[in-house]
Design a protein around this motif. Structure first.
Motif, PDB file in Angstrom:
ATOM      1  N   UNK A  73     -17.389  10.798  35.132  1.00  0.00           N
ATOM      2  CA  UNK A  73     -17.882   9.422  35.212  1.00  0.00           C
ATOM      3  C   UNK A  73     -16.800   8.459  35.682  1.00  0.00           C
ATOM      4  N   UNK A  74     -15.582   8.652  35.218  1.00  0.00           N
ATOM      5  CA  UNK A  74     -14.516   7.733  35.585  1.00  0.00           C
ATOM      6  C   UNK A  74     -13.922   8.000  36.962  1.00  0.00           C
ATOM      7  N   UNK A  75     -14.168   9.146  37.538  1.00  0.00           N
ATOM      8  CA  UNK A  75     -13.714   9.416  38.906  1.00  0.00           C
ATOM      9  C   UNK A  75     -14.457   8.589  39.920  1.00  0.00           C
ATOM     10  N   UNK A  76     -15.678   8.221  39.613  1.00  0.00           N
ATOM     11  CA  UNK A  76     -16.521   7.426  40.518  1.00  0.00           C
ATOM     12  C   UNK A  76     -15.976   6.010  40.686  1.00  0.00           C
ATOM     13  N   UNK A  77     -15.315   5.490  39.679  1.00  0.00           N
ATOM     14  CA  UNK A  77     -14.831   4.089  39.724  1.00  0.00           C
ATOM     15  C   UNK A  77     -13.441   3.989  40.211  1.00  0.00           C
TER      16      UNK A  77
END
Length: 105
Positions: free
Chosen positions: A101-105
């Motif tokens: 999830x945090x790789x997307x941001x």
């Protein structure tokens, strides 16, 4: 970047509140109970500030994931609670999900 620090503060307060909840013995001990409620209030305050700039889903997943991992570690180390293979696998899945999830941001 400041909003991620606010998220870290929210997570730290949540972990503290959850640990104090255990020490409060069902909210029957006044000191830990007051600390628990105060930490939860701070937790939601910081989380509310963090989600003004961080996507709610990402922030919530990170908050929950890190909280679960940390409280599981605390329950194992401090309260001597047992960890099963299923718990460890579940925590690994949560960790991988938060990273994705945090790789997307």
């Amino acid at each position: 970047m400041l909003h991620y620090f606010l998220l870290v503060f929210a997570i730290a307060c949540e972990i503290l509140a959850t640990t104090l909840l255990k020490y409060s013995e069902g909210l029957t001990k006044i000191g830990p109970s007051i600390g628990c409620v105060g930490a939860y209030v701070l937790c939601y305050f910081f989380f509310g500030k963090a989600v003004t700039k961080i996507h709610l889903g990402v922030a919530y997943a990170t908050w929950c994931g890190v909280g679960i991992i940390a409280t599981t570690f605390i329950s194992y180390v401090v309260f001597r609670e047992k960890l099963s293979v299923q718990i460890v696998i579940g925590i690994l899945c949560i960790t991988v999900g938060c990273v994705i999830l945090n790789l997307k941001n």
